[in-house]
Design an enzyme around this catalytic site. Sequence first.
Site, PDB file in Angstrom:
ATOM      1  N   THR A 103      20.498   9.180 -18.908  1.00  0.00           N
ATOM      2  CA  THR A 103      20.698  10.283 -19.901  1.00  0.00           C
ATOM      3  C   THR A 103      21.993  10.720 -19.910  1.00  0.00           C
ATOM      4  OG1 THR A 103      20.065  12.111 -18.610  1.00  0.00           O
ATOM      5  CG2 THR A 103      18.409  10.716 -19.769  1.00  0.00           C
ATOM      6  N   LEU A 159      16.794   7.760 -14.210  1.00  0.00           N
ATOM      7  CA  LEU A 159      16.766   8.412 -15.582  1.00  0.00           C
ATOM      8  C   LEU A 159      17.866   9.274 -15.829  1.00  0.00           C
ATOM      9  CD1 LEU A 159      15.178   8.337 -18.274  1.00  0.00           C
ATOM     10  CD2 LEU A 159      13.816  10.096 -17.222  1.00  0.00           C
ATOM     11  N   TYR A 160      18.306  10.191 -14.730  1.00  0.00           N
ATOM     12  CA  TYR A 160      19.300  11.052 -14.826  1.00  0.00           C
ATOM     13  C   TYR A 160      20.492  10.521 -15.249  1.00  0.00           C
ATOM     14  CZ  TYR A 160      22.542  15.066 -13.766  1.00  0.00           C
ATOM     15  OH  TYR A 160      23.375  15.930 -13.861  1.00  0.00           O
ATOM     16  N   GLY A 161      20.968   9.434 -14.313  1.00  0.00           N
ATOM     17  CA  GLY A 161      22.329   8.895 -14.749  1.00  0.00           C
ATOM     18  C   GLY A 161      22.304   8.396 -16.044  1.00  0.00           C
TER      19      GLY A 161
END
Length: 102
Positions: A22, A18-20
């Site tokens: 976003t 999810l971090y990458g």
Amino acid sequence: MSCSSAVSPASSPLPGNLYGATKYAVAGLAENTRLALTDSHVGVTLVNPGRVESPFWDDLGGPPDGPMLHTDDIARAVTWALTQPGGVDVNTVTIRPFQAAV
């Protein structure tokens, strides 16, 4: 000026994806904004910092091993991008410490 991450064009070393994802979305938004405003002579700059010494790492068990950037390093890169002469549009600045994959 938008801020994403050096992991935006790559896989994230952090658990989950999810971090990458976003950060990749922020990069896409910056590029689409740049395209929409290009005839208005409005610059859009995306800054992609690598690992930075910051409270970001506190909830992740501490910073990863290896070299880290300092917040002043990012501030200097942003200042450089913003102080270019008129007519110069700095689109993307990726800044990482030496010996860091991301």
